[in-house]
Design an enzyme around this catalytic site. Structure first.
Site, PDB file in Angstrom:
ATOM      1  N   ARG A 126       0.832  -1.208   0.000  1.00  0.00           N
ATOM      2  CA  ARG A 126       0.000   0.000   0.000  1.00  0.00           C
ATOM      3  C   ARG A 126       0.859   1.247   0.000  1.00  0.00           C
ATOM      4  NH1 ARG A 126      -4.313  -1.290   4.843  1.00  0.00           N
ATOM      5  NH2 ARG A 126      -4.609  -3.486   4.321  1.00  0.00           N
ATOM      6  N   ASP A 134      -0.029   5.334   1.298  1.00  0.00           N
ATOM      7  CA  ASP A 134      -1.069   6.111   1.982  1.00  0.00           C
ATOM      8  C   ASP A 134      -1.642   7.208   1.094  1.00  0.00           C
ATOM      9  OD1 ASP A 134      -0.927   4.702   4.269  1.00  0.00           O
ATOM     10  OD2 ASP A 134       0.293   6.158   5.364  1.00  0.00           O
ATOM     11  N   TYR A 175      12.275   4.209  -1.038  1.00  0.00           N
ATOM     12  CA  TYR A 175      11.456   5.421  -0.949  1.00  0.00           C
ATOM     13  C   TYR A 175      12.342   6.663  -0.970  1.00  0.00           C
ATOM     14  CZ  TYR A 175       7.181   2.957   0.536  1.00  0.00           C
ATOM     15  OH  TYR A 175       6.059   2.174   0.594  1.00  0.00           O
ATOM     16  N   ARG A 202       7.421   8.203   7.024  1.00  0.00           N
ATOM     17  CA  ARG A 202       7.011   9.549   7.430  1.00  0.00           C
ATOM     18  C   ARG A 202       7.343   9.835   8.896  1.00  0.00           C
ATOM     19  NH1 ARG A 202       1.023   9.630   5.431  1.00  0.00           N
ATOM     20  NH2 ARG A 202       1.004  11.616   6.544  1.00  0.00           N
TER      21      ARG A 202
END
Lengths: 248, 248
Positions: free
Chosen positions: A50, A52, A110, A197
């Protein structure tokens, strides 16, 4: 049944994340709907994981298994013609039948982008952090993330994931091309919900002198989300790449 | 009177170009209004040159001459706080009194970006050109642009500019970072109205085989806009840099 791999890019700004949800505008739903319209039979896809709400991707990977072979080039053109311009299927190829976008993923990479003076072009993909944090201190702190650790301290507390152990291969801030812009590149075997995050938010607190440079090891050891920093906003985060074994 | 130089970045998507116009949403107007609000006296700025509606800039330069010295850091923060997020003043510095953003500019550098498969992130800054044109042919053709030429064939026919002679120092397509994206980098002493966009449109016609690779010299010689190709859309064009003598 043949298996097809999709390489997908999206601007997550106006989307409610990857994962299909009833009555919600998600990227998975948009792609399944475009494939279903093109192929004229119902298609479900499986993503590598996933992302967000508001998070972007340059290298999301998914697969699907139709009952018979399809014309890849034609389907690719058709699907991109149907999808809104915030989602692009960059590649669509036949892979070995056993390929699984989620279970076969070895690494995820990322990037989290920040700008420290106002930025106009690409502002949609940067968190505005002012004043400029101490990047060297943030990198010194980030070194403690490398290796295998229990990442409960950086996982959303309502997450149902039981195994919180992740291996991080790279976690480093780099100078980006535009003046006063930086990105944090982090590669791991897996990531928990909200993990990148909350790492970025914690590192920026360190970079602003509000948290000790050497505080990461104790924080990891605490396994308690309340001890970590705030979550950096979604707009700065992009899933850049999902890495598979080359023979896939 | 002191002279201040502004280095300005903007996402031109929703703006009607640089140049101040009555009853229109222009970048110059927005900046003058923000400066006027911050300084509490009327401020006019002089830009290095216009950019058209929808064209972006990373390195637009302007100057203004208030009656007395001002606090640069404070003004910079204040102006950026007032401006919408599609315009950012990246630097604001005191320069020698005689500095003139337009007359002292020695070179302008533009980039025109294209993507040849659908792109989601950064689609706002790329023209989607499909199929992929022959980049080598476009570069061969672009070589004929180098040097001093009369560029009437690449100037909007309603332009009032009398001197149509420009010197082009560089005109070359480069592979960009994302898959199937390219940019055309062109540097010249000056550019006429619509010049980069009509050059790019003409080169893409060459890259698609609809115009001869060796056709540029005759086209320049004709000095007739009707002989050139169509104008590439504004969204792909960015004023990257304005170059001044280093002592300015």
């Amino acid at each position: 049944m043949p298996t097809y791999r999709l390489d997908i890019e999206y601007d997550g700004t106006d989307w409610h994340g990857w994962q299909s949800q009833p009555d919600d505008r998600t990227i998975q739903d948009a792609i399944e709907s475009a494939l279903t319209t093109s192929l004229r039979f119902p298609v479900s896809i499986v993503g590598s994981g996933r992302t967000d709400s508001g998070v972007h991707a340059r290298g999301q990977v998914a697969h699907f298994t139709p009952e018979k072979n399809i014309d890849e080039a034609r389907l690719l053109a058709s699907v991109n013609g149907i999808l809104p311009d915030t989602i692009a299927v960059r590649n669509l190829v036949l892979v070995k039948e056993s390929f699984h976008a989620r279970y076969d993923a070895r690494k995820r990479r990322y990037r989290y982008r920040i700008c420290c003076t106002p930025l106009a072009i690409g502002r949609q993909y940067h968190w505005f952090v002012s004043p400029t944090p101490d990047i060297a201190a943030m990198n010194q702190a980030a070194d403690a993330l490398i290796g295998e650790h229990n990442y409960s301290a950086f996982c959303l507390s309502n997450s149902e994931t039981k195994n919180r152990v992740c291996t991080i291969f790279e976690a480093r801030w780099h100078d980006d091309t535009a003046q006063d812009t930086w990105y944090f590149e982090v590669t791991g075997n897996r990531f928990l919900h909200g993990m990148v995050r909350s790492i970025v938010g914690t590192l920026v607190e360190i970079g602003h002198g509000n948290r000790d440079v050497g505080s990461i090891p104790a924080l990891l050891k605490s396994e308690d989300r309340r001890n970590a920093g705030f979550s950096a906003p979604a707009l700065g985060l992009t899933l850049e790449e999902v890495v598979y074994d080359s023979f896939k």
